[in-house]
Scaffold this motif. Structure first.
Motif, PDB file in Angstrom:
ATOM      1  N   HIS A  59       7.760  -1.430   0.650  1.00 18.80           N
ATOM      2  CA  HIS A  59       8.125  -0.482   0.990  1.00 18.80           C
ATOM      3  C   HIS A  59       8.325  -0.556   2.333  1.00 18.80           C
ATOM      4  CE1 HIS A  59       7.871  -0.811  -2.871  1.00 18.80           C
ATOM      5  NE2 HIS A  59       7.182   0.446  -2.912  1.00 18.80           N
TER       6      HIS A  59
ATOM      7  N   ARG B 249      -1.037  -8.353  -5.076  1.00 19.76           N
ATOM      8  CA  ARG B 249      -0.165  -7.413  -5.346  1.00 19.76           C
ATOM      9  C   ARG B 249       0.030  -6.376  -4.705  1.00 19.76           C
ATOM     10  NH1 ARG B 249      -0.774  -7.661 -11.273  1.00 19.76           N
ATOM     11  NH2 ARG B 249      -1.881  -9.094 -11.774  1.00 19.76           N
ATOM     12  N   ARG B 250      -0.946  -6.069  -4.254  1.00 23.65           N
ATOM     13  CA  ARG B 250      -1.131  -4.336  -4.026  1.00 23.65           C
ATOM     14  C   ARG B 250      -0.296  -4.584  -2.263  1.00 23.65           C
ATOM     15  NH1 ARG B 250      -6.039  -0.845  -2.619  1.00 23.65           N
ATOM     16  NH2 ARG B 250      -6.564  -3.685  -4.109  1.00 23.65           N
ATOM     17  N   LEU B 251      -0.988  -5.758  -1.685  1.00 19.76           N
ATOM     18  CA  LEU B 251      -0.567  -5.899  -0.287  1.00 19.76           C
ATOM     19  C   LEU B 251       0.532  -6.552   0.214  1.00 19.76           C
ATOM     20  CD1 LEU B 251      -1.551  -5.852   2.005  1.00 19.76           C
ATOM     21  CD2 LEU B 251      -2.614  -8.544   2.304  1.00 19.76           C
ATOM     22  N   LYS B 252       1.420  -7.106  -0.880  1.00 15.45           N
ATOM     23  CA  LYS B 252       2.822  -7.460  -0.565  1.00 15.45           C
ATOM     24  C   LYS B 252       3.944  -6.180  -1.325  1.00 15.45           C
ATOM     25  CE  LYS B 252       2.464 -12.563  -2.283  1.00 15.45           C
ATOM     26  NZ  LYS B 252       2.518 -13.391  -3.076  1.00 15.45           N
ATOM     27  N   SER B 253       3.331  -5.104  -2.011  1.00 13.29           N
ATOM     28  CA  SER B 253       4.389  -4.201  -2.605  1.00 13.29           C
ATOM     29  C   SER B 253       4.094  -2.971  -1.079  1.00 13.29           C
ATOM     30  CB  SER B 253       4.088  -3.479  -3.580  1.00 13.29           C
ATOM     31  OG  SER B 253       2.221  -2.823  -3.613  1.00 13.29           O
ATOM     32  N   ALA B 254       3.120  -3.677  -0.700  1.00 11.83           N
ATOM     33  CA  ALA B 254       3.321  -2.040   0.351  1.00 11.83           C
ATOM     34  C   ALA B 254       3.565  -3.217   1.694  1.00 11.83           C
ATOM     35  CB  ALA B 254       1.685  -1.880   1.264  1.00 11.83           C
TER      36      ALA B 254
ATOM     37  N   ALA C 246      -4.476  -8.531  -7.831  1.00  7.36           N
ATOM     38  CA  ALA C 246      -4.557  -7.213  -8.091  1.00  7.36           C
ATOM     39  C   ALA C 246      -4.362  -6.599  -6.178  1.00  7.36           C
ATOM     40  CB  ALA C 246      -5.306  -6.208  -8.446  1.00  7.36           C
ATOM     41  N   PHE C 247      -4.920  -7.271  -5.853  1.00  6.42           N
ATOM     42  CA  PHE C 247      -5.315  -7.052  -3.928  1.00  6.42           C
ATOM     43  C   PHE C 247      -3.798  -7.821  -3.314  1.00  6.42           C
ATOM     44  CE2 PHE C 247      -6.692  -8.028   0.101  1.00  6.42           C
ATOM     45  CZ  PHE C 247      -6.461  -6.973   0.776  1.00  6.42           C
TER      46      PHE C 247
END
Length: 79
Positions: free
Chosen positions: A14, A6-11, A3-4
């Protein structure tokens, strides 16, 4: 961990631009507590113990204790 990542990649996708505002009163309070109070506690502990290591640890513990004092008062008052 997944999850970390994925969150890093999505940041990164954007392209977010973040602005952090720090008040000058917070900076002043930090400097007073860390430098002035830490120095005073260090000197008092050095005078009492005559040991640099104990005085340094006392300085750290004293400043951390002062920073956590309002939290302790809130817990006691039940707010």
């Amino acid at each position: 961990m997944e999850a970390f990542v994925r969150r890093l990649k999505s940041a990164w996708k954007h392209q977010e631009f973040r602005v952090y505002v720090i008040e000058s009163s917070a900076v002043k309070r930090f400097l007073v507590v860390e430098f002035v109070l830490g120095y005073l506690v260090y000197k008092m502990a050095l005078y009492v113990c005559h040991n640099d290591l104990i005085a340094g640890a006392s300085s750290w513990a004293g400043t951390e204790g002062v920073k956590r004092l309002p939290l302790l008062f809130r817990r006691i008052a039940g707010v």
